[in-house]
Design a protein around this motif. Sequence first.
Motif, PDB file in Angstrom:
ATOM      1  N   ILE A 176      -9.887   6.932   9.039  1.00  0.00           N
ATOM      2  CA  ILE A 176      -9.079   6.023   8.214  1.00  0.00           C
ATOM      3  C   ILE A 176      -9.204   6.397   6.734  1.00  0.00           C
ATOM      4  N   GLU A 177     -10.393   6.758   6.308  1.00  0.00           N
ATOM      5  CA  GLU A 177     -10.582   7.205   4.916  1.00  0.00           C
ATOM      6  C   GLU A 177      -9.727   8.426   4.628  1.00  0.00           C
ATOM      7  N   GLN A 178      -9.730   9.397   5.543  1.00  0.00           N
ATOM      8  CA  GLN A 178      -8.940  10.606   5.330  1.00  0.00           C
ATOM      9  C   GLN A 178      -7.443  10.296   5.357  1.00  0.00           C
ATOM     10  N   ALA A 179      -7.019   9.384   6.233  1.00  0.00           N
ATOM     11  CA  ALA A 179      -5.606   9.002   6.284  1.00  0.00           C
ATOM     12  C   ALA A 179      -5.183   8.339   4.979  1.00  0.00           C
ATOM     13  N   ASN A 180      -6.061   7.544   4.394  1.00  0.00           N
ATOM     14  CA  ASN A 180      -5.754   6.882   3.125  1.00  0.00           C
ATOM     15  C   ASN A 180      -5.788   7.838   1.940  1.00  0.00           C
ATOM     16  N   ALA A 181      -6.522   8.921   2.063  1.00  0.00           N
ATOM     17  CA  ALA A 181      -6.616   9.892   0.969  1.00  0.00           C
ATOM     18  C   ALA A 181      -5.562  10.988   1.076  1.00  0.00           C
ATOM     19  N   GLY A 182      -5.046  11.199   2.286  1.00  0.00           N
ATOM     20  CA  GLY A 182      -4.098  12.286   2.504  1.00  0.00           C
ATOM     21  C   GLY A 182      -2.794  11.785   3.084  1.00  0.00           C
ATOM     22  N   ILE A 236       8.444  -0.393  14.661  1.00  0.00           N
ATOM     23  CA  ILE A 236       7.499  -1.470  14.906  1.00  0.00           C
ATOM     24  C   ILE A 236       6.135  -0.923  15.329  1.00  0.00           C
ATOM     25  N   ALA A 237       6.134   0.162  16.120  1.00  0.00           N
ATOM     26  CA  ALA A 237       4.861   0.772  16.520  1.00  0.00           C
ATOM     27  C   ALA A 237       4.155   1.364  15.302  1.00  0.00           C
ATOM     28  N   GLN A 238       4.892   2.094  14.475  1.00  0.00           N
ATOM     29  CA  GLN A 238       4.321   2.695  13.265  1.00  0.00           C
ATOM     30  C   GLN A 238       3.765   1.614  12.337  1.00  0.00           C
ATOM     31  N   ASP A 239       4.533   0.555  12.129  1.00  0.00           N
ATOM     32  CA  ASP A 239       4.082  -0.549  11.274  1.00  0.00           C
ATOM     33  C   ASP A 239       2.818  -1.191  11.821  1.00  0.00           C
ATOM     34  N   ALA A 240       2.808  -1.469  13.126  1.00  0.00           N
ATOM     35  CA  ALA A 240       1.650  -2.130  13.733  1.00  0.00           C
ATOM     36  C   ALA A 240       0.403  -1.260  13.633  1.00  0.00           C
ATOM     37  N   ILE A 241       0.550   0.025  13.887  1.00  0.00           N
ATOM     38  CA  ILE A 241      -0.586   0.949  13.820  1.00  0.00           C
ATOM     39  C   ILE A 241      -1.109   1.038  12.392  1.00  0.00           C
ATOM     40  N   CYS A 242      -0.230   1.337  11.466  1.00  0.00           N
ATOM     41  CA  CYS A 242      -0.660   1.550  10.072  1.00  0.00           C
ATOM     42  C   CYS A 242      -1.216   0.265   9.461  1.00  0.00           C
ATOM     43  N   THR A 243      -0.581  -0.869   9.712  1.00  0.00           N
ATOM     44  CA  THR A 243      -1.067  -2.135   9.162  1.00  0.00           C
ATOM     45  C   THR A 243      -2.468  -2.431   9.678  1.00  0.00           C
ATOM     46  N   LEU A 248      -4.719  -0.389  10.792  1.00  0.00           N
ATOM     47  CA  LEU A 248      -5.712   0.559  10.290  1.00  0.00           C
ATOM     48  C   LEU A 248      -5.857   0.513   8.771  1.00  0.00           C
ATOM     49  N   GLY A 249      -5.023  -0.280   8.098  1.00  0.00           N
ATOM     50  CA  GLY A 249      -5.118  -0.402   6.651  1.00  0.00           C
ATOM     51  C   GLY A 249      -4.616   0.820   5.914  1.00  0.00           C
ATOM     52  N   VAL A 250      -3.622   1.489   6.509  1.00  0.00           N
ATOM     53  CA  VAL A 250      -3.045   2.690   5.917  1.00  0.00           C
ATOM     54  C   VAL A 250      -1.579   2.417   5.609  1.00  0.00           C
ATOM     55  N   ASN A 251      -1.139   2.741   4.409  1.00  0.00           N
ATOM     56  CA  ASN A 251       0.260   2.553   4.048  1.00  0.00           C
ATOM     57  C   ASN A 251       1.109   3.533   4.849  1.00  0.00           C
ATOM     58  N   ASP A 252       2.147   3.022   5.523  1.00  0.00           N
ATOM     59  CA  ASP A 252       2.952   3.918   6.354  1.00  0.00           C
ATOM     60  C   ASP A 252       3.824   4.881   5.545  1.00  0.00           C
ATOM     61  N   ASN A 253       3.810   4.760   4.218  1.00  0.00           N
ATOM     62  CA  ASN A 253       4.515   5.782   3.428  1.00  0.00           C
ATOM     63  C   ASN A 253       3.733   7.091   3.404  1.00  0.00           C
ATOM     64  N   ARG A 254       2.544   7.104   3.960  1.00  0.00           N
ATOM     65  CA  ARG A 254       1.754   8.336   4.077  1.00  0.00           C
ATOM     66  C   ARG A 254       2.155   9.167   5.301  1.00  0.00           C
ATOM     67  N   VAL A 255       3.025   8.623   6.149  1.00  0.00           N
ATOM     68  CA  VAL A 255       3.502   9.374   7.319  1.00  0.00           C
ATOM     69  C   VAL A 255       4.509  10.410   6.842  1.00  0.00           C
ATOM     70  N   VAL A 256       4.187  11.678   7.083  1.00  0.00           N
ATOM     71  CA  VAL A 256       5.054  12.776   6.629  1.00  0.00           C
ATOM     72  C   VAL A 256       5.620  13.600   7.786  1.00  0.00           C
ATOM     73  N   ASP A 257       5.149  13.339   8.997  1.00  0.00           N
ATOM     74  CA  ASP A 257       5.581  14.138  10.139  1.00  0.00           C
ATOM     75  C   ASP A 257       5.574  13.247  11.375  1.00  0.00           C
ATOM     76  N   ILE A 258       6.703  13.198  12.085  1.00  0.00           N
ATOM     77  CA  ILE A 258       6.821  12.378  13.292  1.00  0.00           C
ATOM     78  C   ILE A 258       7.460  13.218  14.399  1.00  0.00           C
ATOM     79  N   HIS A 259       6.843  13.169  15.568  1.00  0.00           N
ATOM     80  CA  HIS A 259       7.401  13.821  16.752  1.00  0.00           C
ATOM     81  C   HIS A 259       7.487  12.772  17.849  1.00  0.00           C
TER      82      HIS A 259
END
Length: 138
Positions: free
Chosen positions: A57-63, A87-94, A96-107
């Motif tokens: 989670i720390e690395q996700a928040n930093a990168g 909704i899945a992305q929002d639920a996961i990121c919320t 884990l306390g990670v802003n979903d604007n950090r998602v740069v790649d989705i498959h």
Amino acid sequence: MAMLVRFTLPMPPSINSQYVTVGNRRVLSREAQVYKRQVARHLQQLQRTQSIPSLFIEQANAGYIALFIDFYFETPLRRDLDGGLKIAQDAICTTLGVNDNRVVDIHLVKRIDPLNPRIEVEMEALADWQFEDERIVY
């Protein structure tokens, strides 16, 4: 170095059942609220057992974050592949306390499992991500 976690979640509600109109506002439906609570409980349990370590989670928040999601639908053509993504992305990121604007790649992949609909998520915390050259737009 990238860190990776994998987990399985329930199938999100279809896009058509995620929102309801109350007065002049669109709000999350009861089904969507229940889904987000289910995801939160499951991911919190994975955090407690260190299946999702705090270092991840720390690395996700930093990168940045890459998401790889396999949707296992009951049938091949009843639902769109991307209808449950947000909704899945929002639920996961919320959770884990990670802003979903950090998602740069989705498959996303559509698969079929009529007896066990679900999503299987692989989430990668990227220590670095290269964007193309930034350009000034006038």
